[in-house]
Design a protein around this motif. Structure first.
Motif, short mmCIF file in Angstrom:
data_model
loop_
_atom_site.label_atom_id
_atom_site.label_comp_id
_atom_site.label_asym_id
_atom_site.label_seq_id
_atom_site.Cartn_x
_atom_site.Cartn_y
_atom_site.Cartn_z
N SER A 87 1.12 -1.31 -0.50
CA SER A 87 -0.03 0.18 0.53
C SER A 87 0.39 0.94 0.15
N MET A 88 -0.14 2.27 0.10
CA MET A 88 1.21 3.28 -0.28
C MET A 88 1.76 3.84 1.06
N ASP A 89 1.24 3.97 2.70
CA ASP A 89 1.23 3.39 3.87
C ASP A 89 2.40 2.75 4.10
N ASP A 90 2.41 1.32 3.12
CA ASP A 90 3.81 0.64 3.53
C ASP A 90 4.86 1.44 2.60
N ALA A 91 4.73 1.48 1.90
CA ALA A 91 5.61 2.47 0.84
C ALA A 91 5.89 3.60 1.20
N VAL A 92 5.71 4.22 1.99
CA VAL A 92 6.21 5.84 3.13
C VAL A 92 6.85 5.01 4.04
N ALA A 93 6.34 4.37 4.97
CA ALA A 93 7.01 3.64 6.17
C ALA A 93 8.59 3.53 5.71
N TRP A 94 8.53 2.41 4.26
CA TRP A 94 10.15 2.66 3.53
C TRP A 94 10.69 3.52 3.94
N VAL A 95 10.00 4.96 3.09
CA VAL A 95 10.73 5.91 2.87
C VAL A 95 11.15 6.39 3.62
N LYS A 96 10.64 6.08 4.87
CA LYS A 96 10.28 7.34 6.31
C LYS A 96 12.34 6.70 6.72
N GLN A 97 12.10 6.07 6.94
CA GLN A 97 13.65 5.43 6.96
C GLN A 97 14.46 5.57 6.72
N TRP A 98 14.80 6.41 5.61
CA TRP A 98 15.69 6.67 4.27
C TRP A 98 16.89 7.23 5.75
N PRO A 99 18.31 7.23 5.00
CA PRO A 99 19.18 7.11 5.61
C PRO A 99 19.38 8.59 6.00
N ALA A 100 19.69 8.53 6.92
CA ALA A 100 20.46 10.56 7.73
C ALA A 100 21.18 10.93 6.58
N GLU A 101 22.78 9.88 6.00
CA GLU A 101 23.44 10.48 5.16
C GLU A 101 23.39 10.63 4.37
N ASP A 102 21.85 11.25 3.85
CA ASP A 102 21.48 11.56 2.23
C ASP A 102 21.23 12.82 3.07
N ALA A 103 22.14 13.57 1.71
CA ALA A 103 21.96 15.09 2.14
C ALA A 103 22.17 15.91 3.43
N ALA A 104 22.56 15.15 4.71
CA ALA A 104 22.71 15.26 6.02
C ALA A 104 21.41 15.36 6.32
N GLY A 105 20.36 14.61 6.15
CA GLY A 105 19.26 14.39 7.23
C GLY A 105 17.99 15.43 6.18
N GLN A 106 18.56 16.13 5.15
CA GLN A 106 17.76 17.25 4.52
C GLN A 106 17.10 16.26 3.67
N ALA A 107 16.39 15.01 3.01
CA ALA A 107 16.02 15.05 1.66
C ALA A 107 15.31 15.19 1.57
#
Length: 256
Positions: A87-107
């Motif tokens: 579901s969209m909720d499932d996809a967003v839950a994965w994205v919410k775990q995006w690594p903080a190493e990307d864009a210094a946590g501002q992605a």
């Protein structure tokens, strides 16, 4: 369901700076969670917009080409992934775990359901072969009509399906996907690594993407020649952005 995960551009990605080992490792770990379940389909990086082109057509169907770079950095695409999620909720839950190493946590990440509103089949995988030829992503820009989930009808969809089939059989068209309107999308914006989720629709219509194709050809001239004859649903009103994709060797070269 399949979802397009769009990493929006920023000053760093537009500068085309080298990736760090910490970012490579963090992204690999993040993607491996889905890859282990067979749900990570593809992931690609786009070269900066200074290496891109925008195309529209005049009344004689002649392409009018504008070289990058483009000014709207926050609305440009820096990279994308295609994933399977329940579901969209499932996809967003994965994205919410995006690594903080990307864009210094501002992605900033946009999540879009894959699928043409008219039912035209998606096909291919941007990384489906190991040819050394360059790959280019052709993005069809959205407009007020596409934002209504407009169905162009069987005649236009039939021409598009035939063009997709012919290009895939010829070996140069390696992927194509339609997108539903932004009212079905969500954006995840990080601040110091903390996510905030925003529901669509979004206002920046002219910079959003309504669909995309990936071509493996020798040069941008080949891409423009393809675009000149492709039966886009918007016809002569189609607006395109063309960006070369990074190869894995190019992304990892600074770490070698």
């Amino acid at each position: 369901m399949r979802f397009l995960i769009v990493r929006k551009a920023d000053a760093e990605t537009e500068a085309g700076g080298p990736v760090t080992q910490a970012l490579v490792d963090a992204m690999a770990e993040h993607c491996d969670r889905l890859a282990a379940e067979g749900r990570f389909i593809s992931g690609e990086g786009l070269k900066p917009s200074r290496e891109g082109y925008r195309v529209h057509f005049n009344q004689g169907r002649e392409p009018v080409v504008v070289d990058g770079p483009f000014a709207e950095a926050r609305e440009l695409v820096a990279g994308f992934s295609i994933i399977e999620a329940a579901s969209m909720d499932d996809a967003v839950a994965w994205v919410k775990q995006w690594p903080a190493e990307d864009a210094a946590g501002q992605a900033e990440i946009e999540v879009r359901p894959l699928g043409c509103p008219g039912g035209l089949s998606n096909f291919g995988d941007p990384a489906e072969d190991d040819s050394r030829r360059p790959r280019f992503m052709v993005m069809l820009k959205a407009n007020p009509r596409s934002e209504t989930d407009w169905n162009p009808g069987p005649e236009i969809l039939g021409r598009m399906a035939e063009a997709n089939r012919a290009g895939a059989e010829a070996g140069y068209l390696i992927a194509g996907n339609g997108l539903s309107s932004s009212r079905h999308a969500r954006r995840v914006r990080f601040s110091k690594g903390h996510p905030q989720v925003f529901d669509g629709p979004f206002a920046e219509i002219k910079e959003m993407v309504a669909g995309f194709w990936v071509l493996r050809v020798d040069s941008i001239d080949d891409v423009i020649a393809w675009a000149r004859t492709y039966p886009f649903p918007d016809g002569d009103e189609a607006r395109l952005e063309i960006r070369p994709l990074y190869s894995m060797e190019e992304l990892l070269a600074p770490l070698a």
